[in-house]
Motif scaffolding. Sequence first.
Motif, PDB file in Angstrom:
ATOM      1  N   LEU A 129       0.832  -1.316   0.165  1.00  0.00           N
ATOM      2  CA  LEU A 129      -0.143  -0.078  -0.093  1.00  0.00           C
ATOM      3  C   LEU A 129       0.766   1.225   0.091  1.00  0.00           C
ATOM      4  CD1 LEU A 129      -2.680  -1.271   2.480  1.00  0.00           C
ATOM      5  CD2 LEU A 129      -2.982  -0.593  -0.079  1.00  0.00           C
TER       6      LEU A 129
ATOM      7  N   ASP B 111      -8.026   6.992  -0.619  1.00  0.00           N
ATOM      8  CA  ASP B 111      -8.693   5.691  -0.518  1.00  0.00           C
ATOM      9  C   ASP B 111      -7.444   4.931   0.121  1.00  0.00           C
ATOM     10  OD1 ASP B 111     -10.414   3.572  -0.439  1.00  0.00           O
ATOM     11  OD2 ASP B 111      -9.485   2.820  -2.453  1.00  0.00           O
TER      12      ASP B 111
ATOM     13  N   LYS C  65      -6.735   2.778   3.790  1.00  0.00           N
ATOM     14  CA  LYS C  65      -6.246   1.364   3.939  1.00  0.00           C
ATOM     15  C   LYS C  65      -5.100   1.173   4.688  1.00  0.00           C
ATOM     16  CE  LYS C  65      -8.977   0.079  -0.016  1.00  0.00           C
ATOM     17  NZ  LYS C  65      -8.973  -0.653  -1.507  1.00  0.00           N
TER      18      LYS C  65
ATOM     19  N   GLU D 243      -5.456   1.832   8.206  1.00  0.00           N
ATOM     20  CA  GLU D 243      -5.923   0.648   8.893  1.00  0.00           C
ATOM     21  C   GLU D 243      -5.077  -0.448   9.136  1.00  0.00           C
ATOM     22  OE1 GLU D 243      -9.251  -0.278   6.293  1.00  0.00           O
ATOM     23  OE2 GLU D 243     -10.279   1.536   7.057  1.00  0.00           O
ATOM     24  N   ARG D 244      -4.241  -0.783   8.256  1.00  0.00           N
ATOM     25  CA  ARG D 244      -3.242  -1.880   8.177  1.00  0.00           C
ATOM     26  C   ARG D 244      -2.309  -1.724   9.376  1.00  0.00           C
ATOM     27  NH1 ARG D 244      -6.449  -2.479   4.608  1.00  0.00           N
ATOM     28  NH2 ARG D 244      -6.463  -4.419   3.138  1.00  0.00           N
TER      29      ARG D 244
END
Length: 127
Positions: free
Chosen positions: A69, A84, A88, A91-92
């Motif tokens: 990412l 976006d 992500k 969050e990871r």
Amino acid sequence: MDWVSRIAEERIREAIERGELRNLPGEGKPLEIEDLSHVPEDLRTAYIMMRNAGIVPEEVQLAKETVTLADLLRMCRTDEERADIRKKLNERRLRLRLLMEQRGWYGAAAWDTYGERIEKRLGGDEA
């Protein structure tokens, strides 16, 4: 020798006599002995089974996703894509940090020594 070992040895001997163990992959080659000293003895069987099945620990998978990412974030062309992927990625990273805290890695001496380098390598400071 216990009874299980005796039965196993007997079955192996019978299979050899019947020729069932000829032309097997790796025949005549030395066994590759894997060093599992880093894995607690009571977890080695599970470790080998999971590794052979292609299953990795959640923190390893999260670390890989974090790197991917972070790379994607650097290649984004629009703010919408960037937002976006950044969501992500965050969050990871949060999930990874929580897992590591649950496992007690953040208080470990190794983490104190190498934690910053690990986070940088995983893209923690670059995105």
